[in-house]
Scaffold this active site. Structure first.
Site, short mmCIF file in Angstrom:
data_model
loop_
_atom_site.label_atom_id
_atom_site.label_comp_id
_atom_site.label_asym_id
_atom_site.label_seq_id
_atom_site.Cartn_x
_atom_site.Cartn_y
_atom_site.Cartn_z
CE LYS A 10 1.84 0.74 5.82
NZ LYS A 10 0.84 1.43 4.75
CG ASP A 28 2.73 6.33 4.91
OD1 ASP A 28 3.43 6.97 4.33
OD2 ASP A 28 1.55 6.70 5.67
#
Ligand code: SF4
Length: 116
Positions: A10, A28
């Protein structure tokens, strides 16, 4: 980048997309939830979500798509009580009605931002 301490997929996608112009999808909790609510995926695994959503959009859109979903998830489409009645995507969203559809009630749920 993911070999660096504390850097996961991420974070790597955020840095690559914003600092180096390399398109990436940042999955996320907000992105995951909204992608499922939009019917883009039924997956829970971030890597699978990234792959499935990536097939739906041109690479050039990935970075801004991530920003838009995360922004919308933080402000309007919350996990517990999405503000459906005040959502600009209501007419397009297959999950409309997950949260309150009454405009006045929903408007109170919208967060001003920028982040929370
Ligand atoms: S209509 Fe509701 S579920 Fe769909 S994006 Fe808007 S707030 Fe989220």
């Amino acid at each position: 980048m993911v070999t660096l301490p504390g850097v996961g997929r991420k974070t790597a996608n955020v840095v690559l997309g914003n600092a180096f112009g390399v398109p990436g999808i940042t999955v996320d909790t907000h992105f995951s939830r909204l992608a499922r609510r939009f019917g883009w995926t039924s997956q829970d695994d971030p890597v699978k979500i990234e792959q499935e959503v990536g097939e739906l959009f041109p690479t050039s859109e990935w970075t801004m798509l991530s920003h838009r979903l995360i922004w919308h998830g933080r402000r309007v489409c919350h996990a517990r009580k999405p503000a459906c009645g005040a959502c600009t995507l209501a007419a397009l969203c297959p999950s409309f009605g997950t949260g309150p559809t009454d405009e006045a009630t929903a408007a109170k749920l919208v967060k001003a931002g920028p982040f929370s």
